[in-house]
Scaffold this active site. Structure first.
Site, PDB file in Angstrom:
ATOM      1  N   MET A  61     -25.823  34.927 -30.197  1.00  0.00           N
ATOM      2  CA  MET A  61     -26.187  36.215 -30.295  1.00  0.00           C
ATOM      3  C   MET A  61     -26.796  37.067 -29.135  1.00  0.00           C
ATOM      4  O   MET A  61     -27.391  36.158 -28.501  1.00  0.00           O
ATOM      5  CB  MET A  61     -27.479  36.184 -31.377  1.00  0.00           C
ATOM      6  CG  MET A  61     -27.392  37.050 -32.732  1.00  0.00           C
ATOM      7  SD  MET A  61     -28.692  37.117 -33.709  1.00  0.00           S
ATOM      8  CE  MET A  61     -28.130  36.214 -34.766  1.00  0.00           C
ATOM      9  N   CYS A  62     -26.247  38.164 -28.952  1.00  0.00           N
ATOM     10  CA  CYS A  62     -26.827  38.839 -27.787  1.00  0.00           C
ATOM     11  C   CYS A  62     -27.615  40.075 -28.203  1.00  0.00           C
ATOM     12  O   CYS A  62     -27.328  40.611 -29.305  1.00  0.00           O
ATOM     13  CB  CYS A  62     -25.851  38.766 -26.878  1.00  0.00           C
ATOM     14  SG  CYS A  62     -24.766  40.305 -26.824  1.00  0.00           S
TER      15      CYS A  62
END
Ligand SMILES: *[C@@H]1O[C@H](CO)[C@@H](O)[C@H](O)[C@H]1NC(C)=O
Ligand SMILES: *[C@@H]1O[C@H](CO)[C@@H](O)[C@H](O)[C@H]1NC(C)=O
Length: 188
Positions: A61-62
């Site tokens: 996830m960013c």
């Protein structure tokens, strides 16, 4: 009575309108950009780009922070872990057509991407559609699930799967990115 010329003009216009309607990507009705600002997590992705197919297993996830720009567009700054370091990347999205539609000029490839917010409730999720080219013969389409938290609800994941399939993606091209603690803190 319409003269043949007018009739022909009418048909031509109709044809053009039809062509445009087909090319139109749906956007969140009455999109309110100010409510879309702030922090999002890229919780889900689907893409047919070869890059994505290679990397999808190692992506996590960013965090993306969306801020307004002077030209009415968006500054989308993402932070992610790469080679054990936090990296940030900024994409400047220019408004294009109806609210919720943007274009992005890639400095690397010189190509243009089209990004649209297809659906959002602003407080929990957003469904984005991007398309563009990474070079000759490398057109790609991507669907993104933005979540306000790192723990999207199961219903949201289902919503994203349904959305991705409506864009032509098959189950194996849809991924939900694992949550990570790294690089997620607010900058000091
Ligand atoms: C975009 O946002 C980042 C992070 O806040 C900032 O460092 C950068 O200067 C901004 N760029 C533009 C052109 O607004
Ligand atoms: C990805 O899908 C888009 C839209 O269907 C298509 O134009 C493009 O050629 C596809 N790209 C690849 C690499 O399959």
């Amino acid at each position: 009575m319409a003269t043949p010329r007018l009739l022909w003009m009418g048909l031509l216009l109709l044809g053009i309108l039809q062509t445009q309607a087909q090319a139109t990507v749906s956007v969140q009705p009455d999109f309110q950009q100010d409510k879309f600002l702030g922090r999002w997590f890229s919780a889900g992705l689907a893409s047919n780009s070869s890059w994505f197919q290679e990397k999808k297993a190692v992506l996590s996830m960013c965090k993306s922070v969306v801020a307004p720009t002077a030209d009415g567009g968006l500054n989308l700054t993402s932070t992610f872990l790469r080679k054990n370091q936090c990296e940030t990347r900024t994409m400047l999205l220019k408004p294009e057509g109806s609210p919720g539609s943007y274009s992005y000029q890639s400095p690397h490839w010189g190509s243009t991407y089209h990004v649209s917010v297809v659906e959002t409730d602003y407080t929990e999720y957003a469904l984005l559609r991007s398309e563009g080219s990474k070079g000759p013969g490398q057109d790609f389409l991507m669907a993104t699930l933005y979540s306000r938290t790192q723990t999207p609800r199961a219903e949201l994941k289902e919503k994203f799967t349904t959305f991705s399939k409506s864009q032509g993606f098959t189950e194996d091209t849809i991924v939900f990115l694992p949550k990570t603690e790294k690089c997620m803190k607010e900058p000091e």
